[in-house]
Design an enzyme around this catalytic site. Structure first.
Site, short mmCIF file in Angstrom:
data_model
loop_
_atom_site.label_atom_id
_atom_site.label_comp_id
_atom_site.label_asym_id
_atom_site.label_seq_id
_atom_site.Cartn_x
_atom_site.Cartn_y
_atom_site.Cartn_z
N GLY A 10 0.82 -1.22 0.00
CA GLY A 10 0.00 0.00 0.00
C GLY A 10 0.85 1.26 0.00
O GLY A 10 2.07 1.21 0.02
N THR A 100 -7.32 6.41 11.56
CA THR A 100 -7.73 7.49 10.66
C THR A 100 -8.46 8.64 11.36
O THR A 100 -9.11 8.44 12.40
CB THR A 100 -8.67 6.91 9.57
N TYR A 124 -16.56 2.83 7.26
CA TYR A 124 -15.09 2.83 7.31
C TYR A 124 -14.62 3.34 8.69
O TYR A 124 -13.82 2.69 9.37
CB TYR A 124 -14.53 3.70 6.19
N LYS A 128 -12.73 1.20 11.59
CA LYS A 128 -11.37 1.57 12.04
C LYS A 128 -11.36 1.84 13.54
O LYS A 128 -10.40 1.49 14.23
CB LYS A 128 -10.87 2.80 11.27
N1 LIG Z 1 -5.22 6.97 2.49
C1 LIG Z 1 -5.60 7.91 3.36
O1 LIG Z 1 -5.86 9.06 3.00
C2 LIG Z 1 -5.70 7.56 4.82
C3 LIG Z 1 -6.21 8.52 5.70
C4 LIG Z 1 -6.28 8.21 7.04
C5 LIG Z 1 -5.84 7.00 7.50
N2 LIG Z 1 -5.36 6.07 6.63
C6 LIG Z 1 -4.91 4.78 7.17
O2 LIG Z 1 -3.52 4.66 6.88
C7 LIG Z 1 -3.21 3.28 6.67
C8 LIG Z 1 -2.51 3.09 5.34
O3 LIG Z 1 -3.37 3.47 4.29
P1 LIG Z 1 -2.83 3.74 2.82
O4 LIG Z 1 -3.03 5.18 2.52
O5 LIG Z 1 -1.48 3.16 2.64
O6 LIG Z 1 -3.90 2.92 1.98
P2 LIG Z 1 -3.73 1.91 0.76
O7 LIG Z 1 -2.73 2.44 -0.21
O8 LIG Z 1 -5.12 1.61 0.31
O9 LIG Z 1 -3.08 0.63 1.43
C9 LIG Z 1 -3.81 -0.33 2.11
C10 LIG Z 1 -3.17 -1.65 1.84
O10 LIG Z 1 -3.93 -2.66 2.51
C11 LIG Z 1 -4.08 -3.73 1.62
N3 LIG Z 1 -5.24 -4.55 1.92
C12 LIG Z 1 -6.54 -4.31 1.66
N4 LIG Z 1 -7.29 -5.36 2.05
C13 LIG Z 1 -6.43 -6.27 2.57
C14 LIG Z 1 -6.57 -7.56 3.11
N5 LIG Z 1 -7.76 -8.14 3.18
N6 LIG Z 1 -5.46 -8.21 3.53
C15 LIG Z 1 -4.24 -7.64 3.42
N7 LIG Z 1 -4.04 -6.44 2.91
C16 LIG Z 1 -5.12 -5.74 2.49
C17 LIG Z 1 -4.22 -3.09 0.25
O11 LIG Z 1 -3.96 -4.04 -0.76
P3 LIG Z 1 -4.76 -3.96 -2.17
O12 LIG Z 1 -4.44 -2.64 -2.74
O13 LIG Z 1 -4.21 -5.12 -2.93
O14 LIG Z 1 -6.20 -4.11 -1.81
C18 LIG Z 1 -3.15 -2.02 0.35
O15 LIG Z 1 -1.90 -2.53 -0.01
C19 LIG Z 1 -4.54 2.52 6.80
O16 LIG Z 1 -4.67 2.06 8.13
C20 LIG Z 1 -5.58 3.60 6.55
O17 LIG Z 1 -6.81 3.28 7.17
C21 LIG Z 1 -5.27 6.33 5.30
#
Ligand SMILES: NC(=O)c1ccc[n+]([C@@H]2O[C@H](COP(=O)([O-])OP(=O)(O)OC[C@H]3O[C@@H](n4cnc5c(N)ncnc54)[C@H](OP(=O)(O)O)[C@@H]3O)[C@@H](O)[C@H]2O)c1
Length: 291
Positions: A10, A100, A124, A128
């Protein structure tokens, strides 16, 4: 110290894996290698792996899809982190789990602190929040880091979409009535090791985001300004404004205000995160100026 990053494919997980490879003994599990929706698989893979620190950057992050796939959202974002926490407890390993700003309802108009009550308005956010509780129920010394509007070089996010549109279209716009702060994955990667070495001093929930506050339109306009500054060719001349009510295709409700206060992080570490404007400028200089 042996570190394992779950969710290493991710945006955040890939950045952590790459940065920590330079200094630590670190291994990553991407979605194909460990599927958090298969709890037996999670137990089997992780119980057979040695580590002192597990970082969970995996999540079901599609906010709209979570509304229609509630069970899956709770399995991946809530139940699985609880399983990870119990595996870490058995191994006497530390766990750092990410959460988040969407655990808040957005009613406040000053930065949310760790003491503010969470009240999610989306599946979501609910899932979380349940994940945070499951992690801290297993071992209250584990760390939950809440971040907001994550961006970085490993997977496109809002900012990359805006830059692409600004390169292709003469008119672009972004939402001007929703506020938080972007968080740069490379800044998270740089901040986290403080928590590795002083295990026990820091625990519970900590907010980490680049400091300041912006709307998506301000964020997009600053990205445009930085691109312009470093000579990225742009067709659009400015970023216009949209309102949240214009987003007819949104399924989930989103908080209108979810700025995370970095005061506790700053007090614990003695160093505030840099401003979101500095982080975005750095990102664009580093990853766009030569494109
Ligand atoms: N993105 C934001 O703006 C944001 C904001 C606040 C908090 N967060 C938090 O920050 C953290 C990192 O998010 P990120 O931005 O890196 O998001 P991301 O790019 O969507 O990464 C999430 C990763 O989790 C993987 N994943 C999804 N379902 C899964 C499963 N069943 N088993 C194993 N892996 C799985 C995804 O793989 P696939 O792509 O193959 O599905 C992806 O590699 C998360 O906890 C998120 O809730 C993110």
């Amino acid at each position: 110290m042996k570190i394992v990053v779950v969710g290493s494919g991710g945006r955040l997980g890939a950045a952590l894996l790459r940065e920590y490879r330079k200094k630590y003994d670190v291994a990553g599990f991407n979605h194909a290698q460990v599927d958090l929706s298969n709890l037996d698989d999670v137990r089997e893979r992780l119980c057979a792996t040695n580590f002192d620190l597990l970082i969970n950057a995996a999540a079901f992050t599609n906010v709209d899809l979570c509304e229609t796939e509630r069970d899956r959202a709770f399995l991946i974002n809530a139940e699985a982190p609880g399983v990870l926490a119990r595996i870490c407890r058995e191994k006497r390993a530390k766990l750092i789990h990410f959460s988040t700003d969407y655990v808040f309802d957005g009613q406040k108009r000053a930065p949310y602190t760790e003491e503010d009550e969470a009240n999610p308005i989306s599946v979501y956010g609910e899932s979380k929040l349940a994940g945070e509780k499951n992690v801290l129920a297993a071992e209250n010394r584990y760390l939950v880091i809440r971040v907001s509007w994550v961006f970085g070089p490993d997977r496109p996010s809002f900012i990359d979409g805006i830059i692409k549109r600004a390169q292709e279209d003469e008119t672009i716009d972004a939402i001007a009535d929703k506020f938080s702060a972007p968080t740069y994955t490379l800044d998270i990667a740089a901040a986290l090791p403080r928590f590795f070495t002083r295990a026990g001093d820091y625990d519970g929930i900590v907010h980490f985001a680049n400091t300041g506050r912006c709307s998506w339109q301000e964020y997009a306009q600053w990205a445009w300004d930085c691109c312009h500054e470093v000579g990225v060719p742009l067709k659009a001349k400015t970023v216009g404004t949209l309102k949240m009510k214009d987003m007819a295709n949104w399924v989930a409700r989103r908080p209108v205000y979810s700025v995370l206060s970095a005061a506790k992080y700053t007090e614990l570490t003695g160093t505030p995160p840099r401003t979101w404007r500095d982080a975005v400028a750095d990102y664009i200089t580093r990853f766009y100026s030569k494109k």
